[in-house]
Scaffold this motif. Sequence first.
Motif, PDB file in Angstrom:
ATOM      1  N   PRO A  52       0.806  -1.234   0.000  1.00  0.00           N
ATOM      2  CA  PRO A  52       0.000   0.000   0.000  1.00  0.00           C
ATOM      3  C   PRO A  52       0.835   1.278   0.000  1.00  0.00           C
ATOM      4  O   PRO A  52       0.582   2.185  -0.796  1.00  0.00           O
ATOM      5  CB  PRO A  52      -0.835  -0.129   1.280  1.00  0.00           C
ATOM      6  CG  PRO A  52      -0.941  -1.598   1.514  1.00  0.00           C
ATOM      7  CD  PRO A  52       0.325  -2.206   1.006  1.00  0.00           C
ATOM      8  N   GLY A  53       1.859   1.352   0.859  1.00  0.00           N
ATOM      9  CA  GLY A  53       2.642   2.590   0.964  1.00  0.00           C
ATOM     10  C   GLY A  53       3.420   2.922  -0.296  1.00  0.00           C
ATOM     11  O   GLY A  53       3.790   4.072  -0.523  1.00  0.00           O
ATOM     12  N   ASP A  54       3.674   1.919  -1.129  1.00  0.00           N
ATOM     13  CA  ASP A  54       4.422   2.144  -2.379  1.00  0.00           C
ATOM     14  C   ASP A  54       3.505   2.545  -3.535  1.00  0.00           C
ATOM     15  O   ASP A  54       3.979   3.039  -4.560  1.00  0.00           O
ATOM     16  CB  ASP A  54       5.166   0.866  -2.800  1.00  0.00           C
ATOM     17  CG  ASP A  54       6.243   0.463  -1.807  1.00  0.00           C
ATOM     18  OD1 ASP A  54       6.707   1.335  -1.050  1.00  0.00           O
ATOM     19  OD2 ASP A  54       6.612  -0.724  -1.797  1.00  0.00           O
ATOM     20  N   LEU A  55       2.205   2.289  -3.388  1.00  0.00           N
ATOM     21  CA  LEU A  55       1.311   2.432  -4.538  1.00  0.00           C
ATOM     22  C   LEU A  55       1.312   3.838  -5.172  1.00  0.00           C
ATOM     23  O   LEU A  55       1.410   3.952  -6.402  1.00  0.00           O
ATOM     24  CB  LEU A  55      -0.109   1.994  -4.147  1.00  0.00           C
ATOM     25  CG  LEU A  55      -1.044   1.819  -5.337  1.00  0.00           C
ATOM     26  CD1 LEU A  55      -1.954   0.618  -5.162  1.00  0.00           C
ATOM     27  CD2 LEU A  55      -1.848   3.062  -5.635  1.00  0.00           C
ATOM     28  N   PRO A  56       1.264   4.908  -4.383  1.00  0.00           N
ATOM     29  CA  PRO A  56       1.266   6.230  -5.032  1.00  0.00           C
ATOM     30  C   PRO A  56       2.514   6.479  -5.897  1.00  0.00           C
ATOM     31  O   PRO A  56       2.436   7.178  -6.902  1.00  0.00           O
ATOM     32  CB  PRO A  56       1.205   7.212  -3.849  1.00  0.00           C
ATOM     33  CG  PRO A  56       0.557   6.432  -2.752  1.00  0.00           C
ATOM     34  CD  PRO A  56       1.074   5.025  -2.925  1.00  0.00           C
ATOM     35  N   VAL A  57       3.646   5.878  -5.512  1.00  0.00           N
ATOM     36  CA  VAL A  57       4.883   6.049  -6.299  1.00  0.00           C
ATOM     37  C   VAL A  57       4.724   5.401  -7.674  1.00  0.00           C
ATOM     38  O   VAL A  57       5.128   5.964  -8.696  1.00  0.00           O
ATOM     39  CB  VAL A  57       6.090   5.428  -5.548  1.00  0.00           C
ATOM     40  CG1 VAL A  57       7.363   5.516  -6.388  1.00  0.00           C
ATOM     41  CG2 VAL A  57       6.287   6.088  -4.200  1.00  0.00           C
ATOM     42  N   TYR A  58       4.125   4.198  -7.705  1.00  0.00           N
ATOM     43  CA  TYR A  58       3.892   3.520  -8.987  1.00  0.00           C
ATOM     44  C   TYR A  58       2.995   4.372  -9.880  1.00  0.00           C
ATOM     45  O   TYR A  58       3.212   4.472 -11.088  1.00  0.00           O
ATOM     46  CB  TYR A  58       3.238   2.147  -8.769  1.00  0.00           C
ATOM     47  CG  TYR A  58       4.218   1.082  -8.313  1.00  0.00           C
ATOM     48  CD1 TYR A  58       4.836   0.238  -9.231  1.00  0.00           C
ATOM     49  CD2 TYR A  58       4.529   0.917  -6.971  1.00  0.00           C
ATOM     50  CE1 TYR A  58       5.736  -0.739  -8.829  1.00  0.00           C
ATOM     51  CE2 TYR A  58       5.436  -0.051  -6.550  1.00  0.00           C
ATOM     52  CZ  TYR A  58       6.034  -0.870  -7.483  1.00  0.00           C
ATOM     53  OH  TYR A  58       6.930  -1.819  -7.076  1.00  0.00           O
ATOM     54  N   VAL A  59       1.958   4.967  -9.290  1.00  0.00           N
ATOM     55  CA  VAL A  59       1.009   5.742 -10.104  1.00  0.00           C
ATOM     56  C   VAL A  59       1.625   7.087 -10.510  1.00  0.00           C
ATOM     57  O   VAL A  59       1.514   7.495 -11.662  1.00  0.00           O
ATOM     58  CB  VAL A  59      -0.336   5.925  -9.357  1.00  0.00           C
ATOM     59  CG1 VAL A  59      -1.275   6.846 -10.125  1.00  0.00           C
ATOM     60  CG2 VAL A  59      -1.004   4.558  -9.145  1.00  0.00           C
ATOM     61  N   GLU A  60       2.287   7.755  -9.599  1.00  0.00           N
ATOM     62  CA  GLU A  60       2.890   9.053  -9.951  1.00  0.00           C
ATOM     63  C   GLU A  60       3.908   8.892 -11.087  1.00  0.00           C
ATOM     64  O   GLU A  60       3.990   9.716 -11.996  1.00  0.00           O
ATOM     65  CB  GLU A  60       3.576   9.682  -8.739  1.00  0.00           C
ATOM     66  CG  GLU A  60       4.156  11.059  -9.063  1.00  0.00           C
ATOM     67  CD  GLU A  60       4.972  11.638  -7.915  1.00  0.00           C
ATOM     68  OE1 GLU A  60       5.792  10.904  -7.329  1.00  0.00           O
ATOM     69  OE2 GLU A  60       4.793  12.823  -7.611  1.00  0.00           O
ATOM     70  N   SER A  61       4.663   7.791 -11.039  1.00  0.00           N
ATOM     71  CA  SER A  61       5.729   7.594 -12.026  1.00  0.00           C
ATOM     72  C   SER A  61       5.194   7.109 -13.372  1.00  0.00           C
ATOM     73  O   SER A  61       5.921   7.120 -14.362  1.00  0.00           O
ATOM     74  CB  SER A  61       6.711   6.545 -11.506  1.00  0.00           C
ATOM     75  OG  SER A  61       6.058   5.281 -11.489  1.00  0.00           O
ATOM     76  N   GLY A  62       3.944   6.630 -13.395  1.00  0.00           N
ATOM     77  CA  GLY A  62       3.384   6.089 -14.636  1.00  0.00           C
ATOM     78  C   GLY A  62       3.648   4.603 -14.807  1.00  0.00           C
ATOM     79  O   GLY A  62       3.257   4.014 -15.816  1.00  0.00           O
TER      80      GLY A  62
END
Length: 202
Positions: A52-62
């Motif tokens: 969960p804590g990593d998910l925004p990084v995956y989305v922000e980076s594309g």
Amino acid sequence: MLKVAVAKGRIAEKVVPILNTSEEFGGLIDLSSRKLIFEDSRRQITYIIVKPGDLPVYVESGAADVGLVGKDVLMESECSVYELLDLKTGCCRMAVAGLPGRPQAPYGRRKVATKYPRLAGSYFRSKAEPVEIIRLEGSIELAPLVGLSDAIVDIVESGKTLEENGLTIYEEICAISTRLIANKVSYKLKNDVINRFSAIFG
Ligand code: PRP
């Protein structure tokens, strides 16, 4: 190809049964497997299962176009993404809790243990209450029991963890639920398919 990140654990358990009912996007993820990627090249859909804590990084980076994650993680994250939808599942509360009858530290600043240092820091700043934040990775409820902290900031879902450890809620900070988020570029370039994906959740 639409790449969807799903937060592992509680969120995946709630959203995957909903996802799997979709004719266009469903029937792909098997949560009993240890696989991290589920792909259907014919239907042009890929799911990735992430912490969960990593998910925004995956989305922000594309690396993912969209993601399904808790509002708690989004509030803690500094990532820049669009929040498209409140799924109104995975509902819980962010709260300040601790041992009964001891909401204040006996002296000076309260020590507050949490997995959410940014969120907790900004909450106490908004109340002009100086606190010392102690960042932990999990089992936060242990901290006040062993004298590491005076209070905790954590999510409360059923309330069972607090109850079974003899802790009580002092203050509720906000309500939390699962959100659909999108990469800002993907939202423009893949708007049609993202809207169809979003429609799964009503
Ligand atoms: C979360 C949270 C609480 C618990 C709340 O922990 O940090 O400990 O769930 O749920 P409840 O109110 O239904 O008891 P999680 O299980 O994600 O594990 P963690 O403590 O390792 O973060």
